[in-house]
Design a protein around this motif. Structure first.
Motif, short mmCIF file in Angstrom:
data_model
loop_
_atom_site.label_atom_id
_atom_site.label_comp_id
_atom_site.label_asym_id
_atom_site.label_seq_id
_atom_site.Cartn_x
_atom_site.Cartn_y
_atom_site.Cartn_z
N ILE A 221 6.22 8.97 3.71
CA ILE A 221 5.45 7.94 4.06
C ILE A 221 5.33 6.29 3.13
CG2 ILE A 221 2.51 7.12 3.57
CD1 ILE A 221 1.97 10.47 3.45
N ALA A 222 5.44 6.77 1.85
CA ALA A 222 6.46 5.44 0.87
C ALA A 222 7.48 4.78 2.05
CB ALA A 222 6.76 6.25 -0.26
N ALA A 223 8.01 5.31 2.56
CA ALA A 223 9.38 5.27 3.12
C ALA A 223 8.65 3.83 4.51
CB ALA A 223 10.85 5.58 3.63
N TRP A 224 7.41 4.23 5.17
CA TRP A 224 7.00 3.94 5.98
C TRP A 224 6.79 3.02 5.00
CZ3 TRP A 224 8.82 3.48 10.89
CH2 TRP A 224 9.49 4.83 11.92
N ARG A 225 6.06 2.94 4.73
CA ARG A 225 5.69 1.46 4.00
C ARG A 225 6.09 0.50 3.16
NH1 ARG A 225 3.67 0.91 -1.62
NH2 ARG A 225 1.73 -0.74 -1.77
N ASP A 226 7.60 0.79 2.61
CA ASP A 226 8.80 -0.05 2.26
C ASP A 226 9.29 -0.78 3.98
OD1 ASP A 226 8.35 0.47 -0.23
OD2 ASP A 226 9.85 1.90 -0.03
N ARG A 227 9.00 -0.02 5.02
CA ARG A 227 9.87 -0.78 6.59
C ARG A 227 8.69 -1.55 6.80
NH1 ARG A 227 14.21 0.06 9.09
NH2 ARG A 227 15.10 0.97 7.62
N TYR A 228 7.43 -1.12 6.53
CA TYR A 228 6.74 -1.98 7.36
C TYR A 228 5.47 -2.44 6.26
CZ TYR A 228 9.15 -0.43 12.20
OH TYR A 228 9.99 -0.82 12.78
N PRO A 229 5.56 -3.59 5.06
CA PRO A 229 4.61 -3.23 4.83
C PRO A 229 2.71 -4.08 5.21
CG PRO A 229 6.58 -4.99 4.16
CD PRO A 229 6.75 -4.12 5.14
N ALA A 230 2.84 -4.15 4.82
CA ALA A 230 1.20 -4.09 4.24
C ALA A 230 0.18 -4.73 3.35
CB ALA A 230 0.15 -4.05 5.70
N ASP A 231 -0.38 -5.71 3.29
CA ASP A 231 -1.52 -6.05 1.93
C ASP A 231 -2.46 -4.46 2.27
OD1 ASP A 231 0.39 -7.95 1.78
OD2 ASP A 231 -0.86 -9.83 2.54
N ASN A 232 -3.35 -4.23 3.04
CA ASN A 232 -3.91 -3.28 2.84
C ASN A 232 -3.27 -2.36 2.66
OD1 ASN A 232 -2.70 -3.61 5.78
ND2 ASN A 232 -5.09 -2.90 6.03
N LEU A 233 -2.59 -1.62 3.37
CA LEU A 233 -1.94 -0.51 3.32
C LEU A 233 -1.37 -0.30 1.86
CD1 LEU A 233 -0.76 1.80 4.38
CD2 LEU A 233 1.28 1.04 4.98
N HIS A 234 -1.90 0.91 1.31
CA HIS A 234 -1.96 1.44 -0.02
C HIS A 234 0.00 2.56 -0.01
CE1 HIS A 234 -5.28 0.46 -1.98
NE2 HIS A 234 -5.91 -0.21 -1.03
N ALA A 235 0.07 2.27 -1.49
CA ALA A 235 1.13 3.65 -1.67
C ALA A 235 0.00 5.34 -1.12
CB ALA A 235 1.52 3.77 -3.27
N PRO A 236 0.73 6.34 -1.08
CA PRO A 236 0.81 7.71 -1.16
C PRO A 236 -0.04 8.14 -2.21
CG PRO A 236 2.77 7.81 -0.91
CD PRO A 236 2.55 6.36 -0.89
N ILE A 237 -0.94 8.91 -1.70
CA ILE A 237 -1.36 9.77 -3.04
C ILE A 237 -1.41 11.04 -2.63
CG2 ILE A 237 -3.05 8.53 -3.69
CD1 ILE A 237 -5.53 10.18 -2.97
N ALA A 238 -0.75 11.78 -3.76
CA ALA A 238 -0.94 13.54 -3.50
C ALA A 238 -2.49 13.79 -3.47
CB ALA A 238 -0.18 14.06 -4.61
N LEU A 239 -2.43 15.12 -2.20
CA LEU A 239 -4.32 15.40 -2.24
C LEU A 239 -3.95 16.96 -1.37
CD1 LEU A 239 -7.46 13.04 -1.22
CD2 LEU A 239 -6.90 15.91 -0.31
N ASP A 240 -4.72 18.39 -1.99
CA ASP A 240 -4.63 18.76 -1.45
C ASP A 240 -6.16 18.52 -1.14
OD1 ASP A 240 -5.16 21.98 -0.71
OD2 ASP A 240 -3.87 22.42 -2.84
N THR A 241 -6.66 19.64 0.34
CA THR A 241 -8.84 19.78 0.52
C THR A 241 -8.73 20.70 -0.16
OG1 THR A 241 -7.53 20.91 2.44
CG2 THR A 241 -7.90 18.54 2.40
N CYS A 242 -8.29 21.92 -0.52
CA CYS A 242 -8.57 22.88 -1.20
C CYS A 242 -9.19 22.75 -2.70
CB CYS A 242 -8.11 23.99 -0.90
SG CYS A 242 -7.49 24.53 0.70
N ASP A 243 -8.44 21.41 -3.27
CA ASP A 243 -8.85 21.65 -4.81
C ASP A 243 -10.50 20.53 -4.73
OD1 ASP A 243 -6.44 21.32 -5.60
OD2 ASP A 243 -5.97 19.93 -6.01
N THR A 244 -11.28 21.31 -5.63
CA THR A 244 -12.20 21.26 -5.98
C THR A 244 -13.08 19.54 -6.12
OG1 THR A 244 -12.06 22.54 -8.33
CG2 THR A 244 -13.47 23.76 -6.48
#
Length: 215
Positions: free
Chosen positions: A68-91
């Motif tokens: 995800i970070a590499a695609w963001r680097d290749r096609y940057p956009a002002d409104n595209l944030h760096a990816p965050i780690a997220l597990d839906t099962c976390d409370t």
């Protein structure tokens, strides 16, 4: 240096139909949290086309986060944030912490929608349960939860291609497989998410849209 970008062939086939639905159903402003962004190709494609909305990609897999970070680097956009780690099962998700409001600028651009593409059938059922619980916690009243993928529908037979796909998924992992849409809707309702729309999509997929209730 090895390119960390990953590729999903289906992305090029489904991105424009999905984009058309997102343009119709997403709130006009605010932050869209993409759950399980995978390769990051959707994030890089959607973000510049959905401005002024902010697009926040996420994933659990470190290889996916790198892609995800590499695609963001290749096609940057002002409104595209760096990816965050997220597990839906976390409370508690990282976007719920007080520090996230500053680092992700959620005060200026509140989180108003969640998008989840092709996850709940390639994950244990607990991931879907966690997704709905998280949506209840983080979405504001009238916030949107958008799901995309293949589903079983009680009122109609499953397409042969989806039956074969379901069998291949369960062969890889018995906890995976196409989810019954009625069961998904039932869980969503338990978390104050009202089913508001269904759209038929290419290759026997569906767009399923929920809205957070005012409680």
């Amino acid at each position: 240096m090895t390119d960390p970008r990953q590729y999903a062939p289906a992305t090029h086939r489904n991105r424009d139909p999905i984009l058309a639905v997102l343009q119709e159903v997403l709130p006009a402003t605010g932050t869209v949290l993409e759950i399980s962004s995978g390769t990051g190709e959707h994030a890089a494609y959607f973000a510049p086309r959905l401005q002024p909305r902010q697009w926040l990609p996420s994933d659990l897999n470190p290889l996916a986060l790198a892609s995800i970070a590499a695609w963001r680097d290749r096609y940057p956009a002002d409104n595209l944030h760096a990816p965050i780690a997220l597990d839906t099962c976390d409370t508690q998700w990282s976007v719920e912490t007080s520090s996230a409001f500053d680092t992700l600028n959620l005060k200026t651009h509140p989180l108003r929608a969640m998008v989840n593409i092709n996850m709940i059938h390639i994950a244990p059922w607990s991931a879907c349960l966690g997704l709905m619980a998280g949506a209840e916690r983080v979405l504001p009243p009238e916030g949107i939860l958008y799901l995309y993928g293949p589903f079983r529908q009680s009122d109609r037979s499953t397409a042969p291609s989806n039956e074969a796909f379901d069998a291949s998924l369960r062969a890889q992992n018995p906890a995976w497989g196409l989810r019954n849409l009625d069961e998904v809707r039932s869980v969503a309702l338990q978390h104050h998410l009202t089913f508001i729309a269904l759209r038929a999509m290419p290759a026997n997929n569906l767009s399923v849209i929920f809205q957070k209730q005012r409680v």
